[in-house]
Design a protein around this motif. Structure first.
Motif, mmCIF file in Angstrom:
data_model
loop_
_atom_site.group_PDB
_atom_site.id
_atom_site.type_symbol
_atom_site.label_atom_id
_atom_site.label_comp_id
_atom_site.label_asym_id
_atom_site.label_seq_id
_atom_site.Cartn_x
_atom_site.Cartn_y
_atom_site.Cartn_z
ATOM 1 N N GLN A 63 31.493 -4.324 -53.908
ATOM 2 C CA GLN A 63 31.482 -5.765 -54.134
ATOM 3 C C GLN A 63 32.057 -6.510 -52.935
ATOM 4 O OE1 GLN A 63 33.507 -6.346 -57.856
ATOM 5 N NE2 GLN A 63 31.638 -6.048 -59.052
ATOM 6 N N ALA A 64 33.127 -5.968 -52.352
ATOM 7 C CA ALA A 64 33.714 -6.603 -51.170
ATOM 8 C C ALA A 64 32.714 -6.609 -50.020
ATOM 9 C CB ALA A 64 34.994 -5.879 -50.770
ATOM 10 N N PHE A 65 31.989 -5.498 -49.852
ATOM 11 C CA PHE A 65 30.982 -5.422 -48.787
ATOM 12 C C PHE A 65 29.879 -6.453 -49.028
ATOM 13 C CE2 PHE A 65 26.824 -3.730 -47.464
ATOM 14 C CZ PHE A 65 26.995 -3.787 -46.082
ATOM 15 N N LEU A 66 29.381 -6.503 -50.274
ATOM 16 C CA LEU A 66 28.316 -7.457 -50.593
ATOM 17 C C LEU A 66 28.793 -8.894 -50.397
ATOM 18 C CD1 LEU A 66 26.797 -5.761 -53.765
ATOM 19 C CD2 LEU A 66 25.762 -5.906 -51.493
ATOM 20 N N ASP A 67 30.043 -9.149 -50.754
ATOM 21 C CA ASP A 67 30.590 -10.495 -50.568
ATOM 22 C C ASP A 67 30.676 -10.840 -49.082
ATOM 23 O OD1 ASP A 67 30.776 -10.895 -53.254
ATOM 24 O OD2 ASP A 67 32.936 -10.470 -53.393
ATOM 25 N N SER A 68 30.979 -9.821 -48.256
ATOM 26 C CA SER A 68 31.110 -10.082 -46.821
ATOM 27 C C SER A 68 29.759 -10.397 -46.187
ATOM 28 C CB SER A 68 31.762 -8.892 -46.111
ATOM 29 O OG SER A 68 30.854 -7.803 -46.063
ATOM 30 N N LEU A 69 28.665 -9.911 -46.802
ATOM 31 C CA LEU A 69 27.342 -10.199 -46.264
ATOM 32 C C LEU A 69 26.965 -11.664 -46.435
ATOM 33 C CD1 LEU A 69 25.304 -7.096 -47.465
ATOM 34 C CD2 LEU A 69 26.247 -7.529 -45.192
ATOM 35 N N TYR A 70 27.445 -12.233 -47.501
ATOM 36 C CA TYR A 70 27.126 -13.632 -47.731
ATOM 37 C C TYR A 70 28.395 -14.376 -48.072
ATOM 38 C CZ TYR A 70 25.154 -17.976 -49.233
ATOM 39 O OH TYR A 70 24.858 -19.308 -49.317
ATOM 40 N N GLU A 71 28.871 -15.145 -47.183
ATOM 41 C CA GLU A 71 30.027 -15.991 -47.416
ATOM 42 C C GLU A 71 29.539 -17.422 -47.504
ATOM 43 O OE1 GLU A 71 33.300 -15.403 -47.998
ATOM 44 O OE2 GLU A 71 32.788 -13.274 -48.058
ATOM 45 N N PRO A 72 30.074 -18.174 -48.420
ATOM 46 C CA PRO A 72 29.658 -19.580 -48.506
ATOM 47 C C PRO A 72 30.103 -20.335 -47.259
ATOM 48 C CG PRO A 72 31.550 -19.182 -49.909
ATOM 49 C CD PRO A 72 31.111 -17.856 -49.371
ATOM 50 N N PRO A 73 29.428 -21.406 -46.965
ATOM 51 C CA PRO A 73 29.820 -22.187 -45.785
ATOM 52 C C PRO A 73 31.236 -22.729 -45.947
ATOM 53 C CG PRO A 73 28.211 -23.385 -47.120
ATOM 54 C CD PRO A 73 28.339 -22.012 -47.702
ATOM 55 N N GLU A 74 31.817 -23.032 -44.840
ATOM 56 C CA GLU A 74 33.173 -23.600 -44.848
ATOM 57 C C GLU A 74 33.177 -24.856 -45.708
ATOM 58 O OE1 GLU A 74 36.126 -22.578 -43.464
ATOM 59 O OE2 GLU A 74 35.000 -20.735 -43.129
ATOM 60 N N PRO A 75 34.261 -25.044 -46.453
ATOM 61 C CA PRO A 75 34.320 -26.255 -47.276
ATOM 62 C C PRO A 75 34.218 -27.501 -46.407
ATOM 63 C CG PRO A 75 36.219 -24.821 -47.672
ATOM 64 C CD PRO A 75 35.422 -24.221 -46.571
ATOM 65 N N SER A 76 33.403 -28.383 -46.831
ATOM 66 C CA SER A 76 33.271 -29.653 -46.125
ATOM 67 C C SER A 76 33.202 -30.747 -47.169
ATOM 68 C CB SER A 76 32.009 -29.637 -45.249
ATOM 69 O OG SER A 76 30.870 -29.556 -46.074
ATOM 70 N N LYS A 77 32.862 -31.909 -46.712
ATOM 71 C CA LYS A 77 32.775 -33.018 -47.654
ATOM 72 C C LYS A 77 31.559 -32.873 -48.558
ATOM 73 C CE LYS A 77 35.376 -36.131 -44.799
ATOM 74 N NZ LYS A 77 35.477 -37.355 -44.094
ATOM 75 N N GLU A 78 30.588 -32.053 -48.136
ATOM 76 C CA GLU A 78 29.406 -31.820 -48.952
ATOM 77 C C GLU A 78 29.723 -30.763 -50.008
ATOM 78 O OE1 GLU A 78 25.856 -30.892 -46.821
ATOM 79 O OE2 GLU A 78 26.411 -32.211 -45.176
ATOM 80 N N ALA A 79 29.162 -30.928 -51.180
ATOM 81 C CA ALA A 79 29.358 -29.950 -52.245
ATOM 82 C C ALA A 79 28.544 -28.706 -51.929
ATOM 83 C CB ALA A 79 28.920 -30.534 -53.578
ATOM 84 N N PHE A 80 29.074 -27.552 -52.297
ATOM 85 C CA PHE A 80 28.374 -26.289 -52.092
ATOM 86 C C PHE A 80 27.169 -26.241 -53.005
ATOM 87 C CE2 PHE A 80 27.819 -21.795 -53.410
ATOM 88 C CZ PHE A 80 27.430 -21.284 -52.185
ATOM 89 N N THR A 81 26.036 -25.821 -52.478
ATOM 90 C CA THR A 81 24.831 -25.696 -53.285
ATOM 91 C C THR A 81 24.255 -24.302 -53.123
ATOM 92 O OG1 THR A 81 23.435 -26.533 -51.508
ATOM 93 C CG2 THR A 81 24.224 -28.143 -53.121
ATOM 94 N N ILE A 82 23.544 -23.872 -54.111
ATOM 95 C CA ILE A 82 22.864 -22.581 -54.056
ATOM 96 C C ILE A 82 21.403 -22.887 -53.762
ATOM 97 C CG2 ILE A 82 22.178 -20.565 -55.396
ATOM 98 C CD1 ILE A 82 24.877 -20.816 -56.852
ATOM 99 N N ASP A 83 20.922 -22.355 -52.615
ATOM 100 C CA ASP A 83 19.564 -22.703 -52.201
ATOM 101 C C ASP A 83 18.673 -21.485 -51.929
ATOM 102 O OD1 ASP A 83 20.859 -21.852 -49.952
ATOM 103 O OD2 ASP A 83 20.664 -23.740 -48.849
ATOM 104 N N ASN A 84 19.183 -20.274 -52.250
ATOM 105 C CA ASN A 84 18.334 -19.090 -52.086
ATOM 106 C C ASN A 84 18.830 -17.986 -53.013
ATOM 107 O OD1 ASN A 84 20.369 -17.426 -50.721
ATOM 108 N ND2 ASN A 84 20.082 -18.833 -48.983
ATOM 109 N N ASP A 85 18.032 -16.926 -53.151
ATOM 110 C CA ASP A 85 18.375 -15.836 -54.060
ATOM 111 C C ASP A 85 19.663 -15.138 -53.665
ATOM 112 O OD1 ASP A 85 16.160 -16.399 -55.516
ATOM 113 O OD2 ASP A 85 15.004 -14.613 -54.923
ATOM 114 N N GLY A 86 19.917 -15.010 -52.367
ATOM 115 C CA GLY A 86 21.160 -14.369 -51.911
ATOM 116 C C GLY A 86 22.382 -15.142 -52.382
ATOM 117 N N ALA A 87 22.331 -16.452 -52.247
ATOM 118 C CA ALA A 87 23.441 -17.295 -52.688
ATOM 119 C C ALA A 87 23.575 -17.243 -54.210
ATOM 120 C CB ALA A 87 23.227 -18.736 -52.224
ATOM 121 N N ALA A 88 22.450 -17.212 -54.915
ATOM 122 C CA ALA A 88 22.486 -17.133 -56.376
ATOM 123 C C ALA A 88 23.099 -15.819 -56.821
ATOM 124 C CB ALA A 88 21.079 -17.293 -56.950
ATOM 125 N N ASP A 89 22.726 -14.704 -56.155
ATOM 126 C CA ASP A 89 23.285 -13.404 -56.509
ATOM 127 C C ASP A 89 24.777 -13.354 -56.192
ATOM 128 O OD1 ASP A 89 22.657 -10.848 -57.668
ATOM 129 O OD2 ASP A 89 23.140 -9.987 -55.694
#
Length: 184
Positions: free
Chosen positions: A7-33
């Motif tokens: 799980q740690a390895f899989l999490d390292s493959l996809y990290e969410p973008p740095e927090p910014s003023k924009e809300a985080f969105t899920i825009d692809n299957d990788g982000a959804a998973d």
């Protein structure tokens, strides 16, 4: 342990973008998973927290019941002693010793109402034979479970399909679709 490393390895493959003023969105299957893995981790942690809390609660309840049992024995013992004391005085003079007021409480004899053991069917039959309807409680209730199978929903009303009559006393309130996440 191996699953946690995966799980740690899989999490390292996809990290969410740095927090910014924009809300985080899920825009692809990788982000959804990735989001589903995060939900599963949180659900596991919730289960761990609940399990730990339940164990602690069980220990506290066991202690509490043990302590209460000891105190209840003490209450019963002293109540019996007071009853014996009061009974002796009451038998000497029931009027004078019906109630004894003391600085820390009152001890007294109270007449109680009798208990009635009833056979409802037999009693009901007896009352009906004598036309004593005043003492009979009758209730009527719609068998909604069966009725619901026989009606058709039309907008916010129910209709009897054979007669076309609108069912009075029933309003249909449609439910909205819900979203559900199933973590595997």
């Amino acid at each position: 342990m191996a699953i946690e490393h995966l799980q740690a390895f899989l999490d390292s493959l996809y990290e969410p973008p740095e927090p910014s003023k924009e809300a985080f969105t899920i825009d692809n299957d990788g982000a959804a998973d990735w989001a589903l893995r995060k939900i599963r981790q949180s659900q596991k942690r919730i289960a761990e927290i609940q399990r730990t809390a339940e164990e602690q609660i069980a220990m506290i309840e066991k202690w509490m019941l043990s302590e209460i049992a000891g105190e209840e024995k003490s209450v019963a013992y002293f109540t019996q002693l007071l009853d014996n004391y009061h009974r002796g005085l009451y038998e000497q003079d029931p009027k004078r010793y019906k109630t004894i007021k003391l600085p820390n409480g009152i001890i007294k004899r109270i007449k109680t109402q009798p208990t009635f053991e009833r056979d409802e069917e037999h009693l009901l039959r007896w009352l009906e034979e004598r036309n004593m309807e005043t003492f009979i409680y009758r209730t009527a209730k719609a068998r909604w479970g069966e009725l619901k199978k026989s009606v058709v929903v039309a907008g916010d009303t129910c209709v009897m399909p054979l007669t076309g009559e609108i069912l009075e006393g029933v309003k249909v309130i449609p439910n909205e679709e819900t979203f559900k996440v199933e973590v595997i």
